[in-house]
Design an enzyme around this catalytic site. Structure first.
Site, PDB file in Angstrom:
ATOM      1  CG  MET A 134      -1.961   1.124   1.099  1.00 10.64           C
ATOM      2  SD  MET A 134      -3.063   1.340   2.500  1.00 10.64           S
ATOM      3  CE  MET A 134      -3.632  -0.275   2.813  1.00 10.64           C
ATOM      4  CG  HIS A 135       2.359   2.606  -3.782  1.00 10.51           C
ATOM      5  ND1 HIS A 135       1.628   3.551  -4.436  1.00 10.51           N
ATOM      6  CD2 HIS A 135       2.317   1.493  -4.546  1.00 10.51           C
ATOM      7  CE1 HIS A 135       1.172   3.049  -5.564  1.00 10.51           C
ATOM      8  NE2 HIS A 135       1.570   1.800  -5.653  1.00 10.51           N
ATOM      9  CB  ALA A 136       1.667   7.729  -1.809  1.00  9.50           C
TER      10      ALA A 136
ATOM     11  CG  HIS B 106      -2.170   0.874  -4.264  1.00  8.63           C
ATOM     12  ND1 HIS B 106      -0.891   0.622  -4.672  1.00  8.63           N
ATOM     13  CD2 HIS B 106      -2.983   0.307  -5.181  1.00  8.63           C
ATOM     14  CE1 HIS B 106      -0.926  -0.073  -5.790  1.00  8.63           C
ATOM     15  NE2 HIS B 106      -2.190  -0.282  -6.120  1.00  8.63           N
ATOM     16  CB  ALA B 107      -2.525   5.089   1.041  1.00  6.69           C
TER      17      ALA B 107
END
Length: 85
Positions: free
Chosen positions: A14-16, A18-19
């Site tokens: 969950m990188h930026a 996706h978040a």
């Protein structure tokens, strides 16, 4: 209260980006939304909080939703998780 679990399947976790997708979906609803990874639980409507979870591929995310529109929120969040994660 609605609760469900999801295992991260994308290699980058969950990188930026996706978040951001997940938080934007959570912000559509009035219900309180919390995400838990391991021992850490955060407000699902705050991007920085969600990013601090540091969810990686294979991590289990627990989602808890409580409020007037919890059924709609659960459906929307499941759709996002199953599409992007």
């Amino acid at each position: 209260m609605r609760t469900f679990m999801y295992t991260i399947t994308v290699p980058v976790g969950m990188h930026a980006r996706h978040a951001g997708i997940l938080v934007r979906e959570a912000q559509k609803y009035q219900s309180d939304i919390r995400f838990t990874v391991g021992e850490r639980t955060v407000d699902g409507k705050r991007i920085m909080a969600v990013m601090t979870l540091g969810a990686k591929m294979g991590d289990l995310i627990k989602t808890e939703i409580e409020g007037a529109d919890e059924d709609a929120a659960a459906a929307g969040l499941k759709a996002v998780l199953f599409t992007h994660f």
